[in-house]
Design a protein around this motif. Structure first.
Motif, PDB file in Angstrom:
ATOM      1  N   PHE A  68      52.750  81.931  65.996  1.00 60.04           N
ATOM      2  CA  PHE A  68      51.759  82.594  66.854  1.00 60.04           C
ATOM      3  C   PHE A  68      50.697  83.294  66.005  1.00 60.04           C
ATOM      4  O   PHE A  68      49.488  83.153  66.240  1.00 60.04           O
ATOM      5  CB  PHE A  68      52.465  83.606  67.759  1.00 60.04           C
ATOM      6  CG  PHE A  68      51.542  84.559  68.458  1.00 60.04           C
ATOM      7  CD1 PHE A  68      50.875  84.188  69.615  1.00 60.04           C
ATOM      8  CD2 PHE A  68      51.330  85.843  67.952  1.00 60.04           C
ATOM      9  CE1 PHE A  68      50.013  85.067  70.254  1.00 60.04           C
ATOM     10  CE2 PHE A  68      50.466  86.727  68.582  1.00 60.04           C
ATOM     11  CZ  PHE A  68      49.810  86.335  69.740  1.00 60.04           C
ATOM     12  N   LEU A  69      51.149  84.028  65.001  1.00 56.65           N
ATOM     13  CA  LEU A  69      50.211  84.736  64.132  1.00 56.65           C
ATOM     14  C   LEU A  69      49.402  83.759  63.289  1.00 56.65           C
ATOM     15  O   LEU A  69      48.181  83.889  63.161  1.00 56.65           O
ATOM     16  CB  LEU A  69      50.988  85.702  63.226  1.00 56.65           C
ATOM     17  CG  LEU A  69      50.165  86.482  62.198  1.00 56.65           C
ATOM     18  CD1 LEU A  69      49.154  87.381  62.894  1.00 56.65           C
ATOM     19  CD2 LEU A  69      51.091  87.312  61.303  1.00 56.65           C
ATOM     20  N   GLY A  70      50.082  82.783  62.710  1.00 51.31           N
ATOM     21  CA  GLY A  70      49.408  81.832  61.836  1.00 51.31           C
ATOM     22  C   GLY A  70      48.325  81.036  62.538  1.00 51.31           C
ATOM     23  O   GLY A  70      47.303  80.701  61.932  1.00 51.31           O
ATOM     24  N   ASP A  71      48.543  80.732  63.815  1.00 56.02           N
ATOM     25  CA  ASP A  71      47.537  80.003  64.597  1.00 56.02           C
ATOM     26  C   ASP A  71      46.231  80.785  64.631  1.00 56.02           C
ATOM     27  O   ASP A  71      45.141  80.212  64.474  1.00 56.02           O
ATOM     28  CB  ASP A  71      48.079  79.773  66.008  1.00 56.02           C
ATOM     29  CG  ASP A  71      47.064  79.103  66.909  1.00 56.02           C
ATOM     30  OD1 ASP A  71      46.582  78.018  66.556  1.00 56.02           O
ATOM     31  OD2 ASP A  71      46.753  79.669  67.978  1.00 56.02           O
ATOM     32  N   ALA A 148      53.079  83.653  57.554  1.00 56.75           N
ATOM     33  CA  ALA A 148      53.941  84.322  56.573  1.00 56.75           C
ATOM     34  C   ALA A 148      53.142  84.758  55.349  1.00 56.75           C
ATOM     35  O   ALA A 148      53.339  85.870  54.827  1.00 56.75           O
ATOM     36  CB  ALA A 148      55.076  83.389  56.155  1.00 56.75           C
ATOM     37  N   VAL A 149      52.233  83.903  54.883  1.00 57.51           N
ATOM     38  CA  VAL A 149      51.398  84.260  53.729  1.00 57.51           C
ATOM     39  C   VAL A 149      50.478  85.429  54.087  1.00 57.51           C
ATOM     40  O   VAL A 149      50.240  86.329  53.269  1.00 57.51           O
ATOM     41  CB  VAL A 149      50.583  83.036  53.250  1.00 57.51           C
ATOM     42  CG1 VAL A 149      49.540  83.448  52.210  1.00 57.51           C
ATOM     43  CG2 VAL A 149      51.516  81.989  52.666  1.00 57.51           C
ATOM     44  N   PHE A 150      49.985  85.448  55.308  1.00 55.31           N
ATOM     45  CA  PHE A 150      49.128  86.543  55.759  1.00 55.31           C
ATOM     46  C   PHE A 150      49.883  87.877  55.686  1.00 55.31           C
ATOM     47  O   PHE A 150      49.349  88.885  55.199  1.00 55.31           O
ATOM     48  CB  PHE A 150      48.658  86.281  57.193  1.00 55.31           C
ATOM     49  CG  PHE A 150      47.878  87.420  57.799  1.00 55.31           C
ATOM     50  CD1 PHE A 150      46.552  87.647  57.442  1.00 55.31           C
ATOM     51  CD2 PHE A 150      48.469  88.259  58.732  1.00 55.31           C
ATOM     52  CE1 PHE A 150      45.840  88.696  58.001  1.00 55.31           C
ATOM     53  CE2 PHE A 150      47.766  89.314  59.293  1.00 55.31           C
ATOM     54  CZ  PHE A 150      46.440  89.533  58.929  1.00 55.31           C
ATOM     55  N   ILE A 151      51.109  87.902  56.165  1.00 52.02           N
ATOM     56  CA  ILE A 151      51.903  89.136  56.120  1.00 52.02           C
ATOM     57  C   ILE A 151      52.249  89.503  54.682  1.00 52.02           C
ATOM     58  O   ILE A 151      52.193  90.672  54.279  1.00 52.02           O
ATOM     59  CB  ILE A 151      53.192  88.986  56.955  1.00 52.02           C
ATOM     60  CG1 ILE A 151      52.844  88.836  58.438  1.00 52.02           C
ATOM     61  CG2 ILE A 151      54.110  90.190  56.760  1.00 52.02           C
ATOM     62  CD1 ILE A 151      54.043  88.569  59.320  1.00 52.02           C
ATOM     63  N   ASP A 152      52.598  88.497  53.885  1.00 54.74           N
ATOM     64  CA  ASP A 152      53.068  88.744  52.527  1.00 54.74           C
ATOM     65  C   ASP A 152      51.941  89.130  51.576  1.00 54.74           C
ATOM     66  O   ASP A 152      52.140  89.984  50.708  1.00 54.74           O
ATOM     67  CB  ASP A 152      53.767  87.488  52.003  1.00 54.74           C
ATOM     68  CG  ASP A 152      54.515  87.734  50.704  1.00 54.74           C
ATOM     69  OD1 ASP A 152      55.530  88.471  50.735  1.00 54.74           O
ATOM     70  OD2 ASP A 152      54.099  87.206  49.659  1.00 54.74           O
ATOM     71  N   LEU A 161      44.995  79.950  50.987  1.00 58.25           N
ATOM     72  CA  LEU A 161      45.945  78.889  51.318  1.00 58.25           C
ATOM     73  C   LEU A 161      45.309  77.881  52.261  1.00 58.25           C
ATOM     74  O   LEU A 161      45.430  76.655  52.064  1.00 58.25           O
ATOM     75  CB  LEU A 161      47.197  79.485  51.964  1.00 58.25           C
ATOM     76  CG  LEU A 161      48.211  78.482  52.522  1.00 58.25           C
ATOM     77  CD1 LEU A 161      48.845  77.682  51.391  1.00 58.25           C
ATOM     78  CD2 LEU A 161      49.282  79.186  53.347  1.00 58.25           C
ATOM     79  N   VAL A 162      44.637  78.362  53.294  1.00 64.39           N
ATOM     80  CA  VAL A 162      43.965  77.480  54.248  1.00 64.39           C
ATOM     81  C   VAL A 162      42.895  76.654  53.546  1.00 64.39           C
ATOM     82  O   VAL A 162      42.753  75.452  53.798  1.00 64.39           O
ATOM     83  CB  VAL A 162      43.357  78.292  55.409  1.00 64.39           C
ATOM     84  CG1 VAL A 162      42.475  77.414  56.294  1.00 64.39           C
ATOM     85  CG2 VAL A 162      44.459  78.936  56.245  1.00 64.39           C
ATOM     86  N   GLU A 163      42.165  77.288  52.636  1.00 62.56           N
ATOM     87  CA  GLU A 163      41.111  76.557  51.934  1.00 62.56           C
ATOM     88  C   GLU A 163      41.697  75.449  51.064  1.00 62.56           C
ATOM     89  O   GLU A 163      41.148  74.348  51.000  1.00 62.56           O
ATOM     90  CB  GLU A 163      40.290  77.515  51.078  1.00 62.56           C
ATOM     91  CG  GLU A 163      39.050  76.869  50.493  1.00 62.56           C
ATOM     92  CD  GLU A 163      37.999  77.890  50.080  1.00 62.56           C
ATOM     93  OE1 GLU A 163      36.894  77.449  49.706  1.00 62.56           O
ATOM     94  OE2 GLU A 163      38.281  79.100  50.122  1.00 62.56           O
TER      95      GLU A 163
END
Length: 258
Positions: A68-71, A148-152, A161-163
């Motif tokens: 949900f968050l990653g979206d 998960a990367v956003f939180i970490d 990461l997205v790029e």
């Protein structure tokens, strides 16, 4: 023959157990972290992002909340990248590109490039059913990893990461629009609106040459109306009218407004 028959159920059970064991063992994620280009401070976050809901018998949280968050992080990151990459593009073209990049099929492709399937924690049935290659599961896991990367590591780590994962696709031409109704549906989904609907407002003309009036509707937005010699063509015309009003459709060749 009797002996073979008595051993067959045990053999099948052994195969199931071995397959299930692969889903239960915590995978060595060092290779995955190297592929992602992010080393997690909190390894539990990565483990959660790789855990499908079918593995809940392991008493582990699944990736649903992270998905949900990653979206949302994915959408923001892609929008940010598009805004910088195409400074001359109008909102309509950026929206079409965004919808193309954040769709589930694209996320599944990125997940496959990360080899996420081999690291997933899955239930017995999903393992035997080939879930490690299931595109819907891979797409969800891709978004969970981004969350998960956003939180970490924060937004910049997630955006990087997205790029890395989506950057090449950012440069590709947006997919050709198949027709106005398809284009309108994809745009609505990308913006978070409900699926468009169509209603017949009236019919005129003789039986041998009828004219249909149809409205294209999206909840929360103004309807767009158009006429056509059949209900199907009138729906296409209404969808095109909707897209033109929103600045998403013109008669120039693909890419002219980039």
């Amino acid at each position: 023959m009797a002996l073979h028959g008595s051993l067959e159920p045990d053999l099948q059970h052994h195969q199931v157990s071995k397959a299930a064991e692969g889903g239960r063992k915590a995978p060595d994620t060092a290779r995955l972290e190297a592929t992602l280009g992010h080393r997690f401070n909190d390894k539990a976050l990565l483990a959660t992002a790789l855990t499908h809901m079918s593995a809940e018998e392991l008493r582990l949280a699944s990736y649903q909340r992270l998905e949900f968050l990653g979206d949302r992080v994915l959408g923001l990151s892609i929008a940010d990248m598009l805004f910088r990459r195409y400074p001359q593009s109008e909102e309509g073209d950026l929206s079409r590109r965004l919808a193309d990049l954040v769709r589930k099929e694209t996320c599944a492709e990125v997940a496959q490039s990360w080899n996420l399937g081999q690291f997933m924690r899955l239930g017995d049935g999903e393992i035997l059913g080939g879930a490690r290659k299931n595109k819907a599961i891979l797409a969800d896991a891709c978004e969970a990893i981004i969350g998960a990367v956003f939180i970490d590591g924060g937004y910049e780590a997630a955006r990087a990461l997205v790029e890395r994962g989506f950057g090449e696709r950012l440069m590709k031409p947006v997919r050709p629009l198949r027709d106005a109704k398809t284009a309108l549906q994809e745009w609505a989904q990308g913006k978070g609106y409900p699926t468009p609907t169509y209603s017949e407002l009236g019919r005129s003309g003789p039986d041998h040459a009828p004219v249909f009036m149809v409205a294209a509707k999206i909840t929360g937005l103004e309807d767009a109306e158009a006429r056509g010699p059949s209900k199907r063509l009138a729906e296409q015309a209404a969808a095109e009218a909707f897209l033109k009003r929103e600045g998403l459709w013109n008669d120039k060749p693909e890419g002219d407004n980039v």
